[in-house]
Design a protein around this motif. Structure first.
Motif, PDB file in Angstrom:
ATOM      1  N   SER A 222     -15.209   3.181 -10.878  1.00  0.00           N
ATOM      2  CA  SER A 222     -15.398   4.379 -11.698  1.00  0.00           C
ATOM      3  C   SER A 222     -15.587   5.611 -10.818  1.00  0.00           C
ATOM      4  N   LEU A 223     -15.215   6.760 -11.377  1.00  0.00           N
ATOM      5  CA  LEU A 223     -15.440   8.025 -10.673  1.00  0.00           C
ATOM      6  C   LEU A 223     -16.926   8.246 -10.421  1.00  0.00           C
ATOM      7  N   ARG A 224     -17.724   7.892 -11.398  1.00  0.00           N
ATOM      8  CA  ARG A 224     -19.164   8.084 -11.271  1.00  0.00           C
ATOM      9  C   ARG A 224     -19.710   7.341 -10.060  1.00  0.00           C
TER      10      ARG A 224
ATOM     11  N   GLY B 123     -15.156  17.831 -11.625  1.00  0.00           N
ATOM     12  CA  GLY B 123     -15.912  16.670 -11.165  1.00  0.00           C
ATOM     13  C   GLY B 123     -16.348  16.823  -9.728  1.00  0.00           C
TER      14      GLY B 123
ATOM     15  N   GLU C 148     -23.760  13.717 -16.738  1.00  0.00           N
ATOM     16  CA  GLU C 148     -23.230  12.470 -16.192  1.00  0.00           C
ATOM     17  C   GLU C 148     -22.948  11.481 -17.324  1.00  0.00           C
TER      18      GLU C 148
ATOM     19  N   GLU D 280     -18.643   6.813 -16.971  1.00  0.00           N
ATOM     20  CA  GLU D 280     -17.553   6.672 -16.012  1.00  0.00           C
ATOM     21  C   GLU D 280     -17.404   7.866 -15.073  1.00  0.00           C
ATOM     22  N   GLU D 281     -18.010   9.003 -15.420  1.00  0.00           N
ATOM     23  CA  GLU D 281     -17.795  10.232 -14.657  1.00  0.00           C
ATOM     24  C   GLU D 281     -19.117  10.902 -14.299  1.00  0.00           C
TER      25      GLU D 281
ATOM     26  N   ALA E 177     -19.038  14.267 -17.412  1.00  0.00           N
ATOM     27  CA  ALA E 177     -18.316  13.689 -18.544  1.00  0.00           C
ATOM     28  C   ALA E 177     -17.616  14.819 -19.310  1.00  0.00           C
ATOM     29  N   LYS E 178     -16.332  14.974 -19.059  1.00  0.00           N
ATOM     30  CA  LYS E 178     -15.611  16.133 -19.592  1.00  0.00           C
ATOM     31  C   LYS E 178     -15.487  16.093 -21.111  1.00  0.00           C
TER      32      LYS E 178
ATOM     33  N   THR F 115      -9.441  12.497 -12.930  1.00  0.00           N
ATOM     34  CA  THR F 115     -10.682  13.099 -13.418  1.00  0.00           C
ATOM     35  C   THR F 115     -10.480  13.834 -14.744  1.00  0.00           C
TER      36      THR F 115
END
Length: 298
Positions: A133-135, A185, A224, A227-228, A231-232, A252
């Motif tokens: 995950s990007l996070r 991100g 946050e 996954e990111e 979080a868009k 992203t």
């Protein structure tokens, strides 16, 4: 006789002189306060009105109270955590990625590769393959960088090129009264450094903050997600609109693009959207987006 009375009269004259000046002073204060409030209101795109006052002092107070109730405005420096200045609901909002979208090159990715080269070579392929995950991946990369490198990261960001047409697109959106939200991100300080004088043209900036007080950078993100780091989709939910436009280029921006009413995609994002059969408009620079939106909205 007259000379003898003057010393006796002065203590009585001074309070009356002060009282006589108060209405005049309050009138000037009211005029200046009205001017300041109107300037703030124009920048925030809200309307305030000033009725006939029962008293100047009371009206000044009520104007401040009514203005604060109609729109919560917080004036901050650019390095403070920002709260959105976008109205709760409007007709259109544009959400734009930063790294590789506003910038010609992947500035944030290049920074990670520069300051965490070994870990980047291990984790980035996993992130792009969506196995990590990007996070988790971006947090590991950022928190591996020594805090003493913070100043170098700022310098690394300077002079990065932005895609042509951004200024013209911002002018067009201002004319249409459409807000432009930067949703990144990456690091806020990098966004602000690259944007320079244009940073204030964005209605709001969402990005990752870091704490450099310890031995290594510590990530801090108010939005946050699972996954990111930013979080868009949660950002978009805070700004409901009849039409939400997403502009992006990479993984992203994938969730944001799936949620948006209309999407401008390029590079990896276009490939991901092809896999999901999500419609989008290809673009190369902001002139392309300007032309498309101009035709659609006019």
């Amino acid at each position: 006789m007259i000379l003898w009375m003057i010393p006796w009269m002065i203590p009585w004259m001074i309070p009356w002189m002060i009282l006589w000046k108060i209405p005049w002073m309050m009138k000037i204060l009211s005029k200046n306060l009205h001017k300041i409030l109107r300037e703030i209101a124009n920048k925030q795109r809200v309307t305030i009105s000033f009725g006939q006052p029962r008293s100047i002092a009371r009206q000044c107070t009520m104007n401040c109270v009514n203005f604060s109730r109609s729109r919560k405005v917080r004036l901050t420096m650019t390095d403070d955590k920002q709260k959105s200045s976008i109205p709760k609901h409007q007709q259109r909002v544009v959400f734009c990625d930063f790294d590789g979208t506003i910038t010609v090159e992947e500035t944030f990715v290049a920074m990670l590769k520069h300051f965490a080269p070994e870990l980047s070579s291990q984790l980035m392929p996993e992130i792009y393959a969506r196995r990590l995950s990007l996070r988790s991946g971006v947090r590991q990369l950022l928190e591996s960088i020594p805090s003493e490198c913070y100043g170098e990261i700022v310098e690394f960001s300077r002079g990065r090129l932005m895609r042509p047409g951004l200024l013209e697109l911002l002018d067009f959106l201002d004319d249409k009264k459409v807000d432009f939200a930067i949703v990144s991100g990456g690091l806020r300080i990098m966004v602000e450094t690259v944007m320079g004088d244009l940073v204030h043209r964005a209605s709001v900036i969402y990005a990752v903050d870091v704490d450099a007080s310890g031995p290594r950078l510590q990530v801090n993100s108010e939005l946050e997600g699972d996954e990111e780091l930013v979080a868009k989709v949660r950002v978009m939910a805070q700004h409901p609109a009849e039409e939400q436009v997403a502009i992006g280029d990479s993984l992203t921006d994938f969730n944001m693009a799936l949620q948006a009413s209309s999407v401008f995609a390029r590079d990896r994002l276009a490939e991901y959207l092809d896999e999901q059969q999500k419609p989008y408009t290809k673009w190369d620079n902001f002139f392309d987006i300007l032309e498309s939106l101009s035709q659609k909205w006019n």
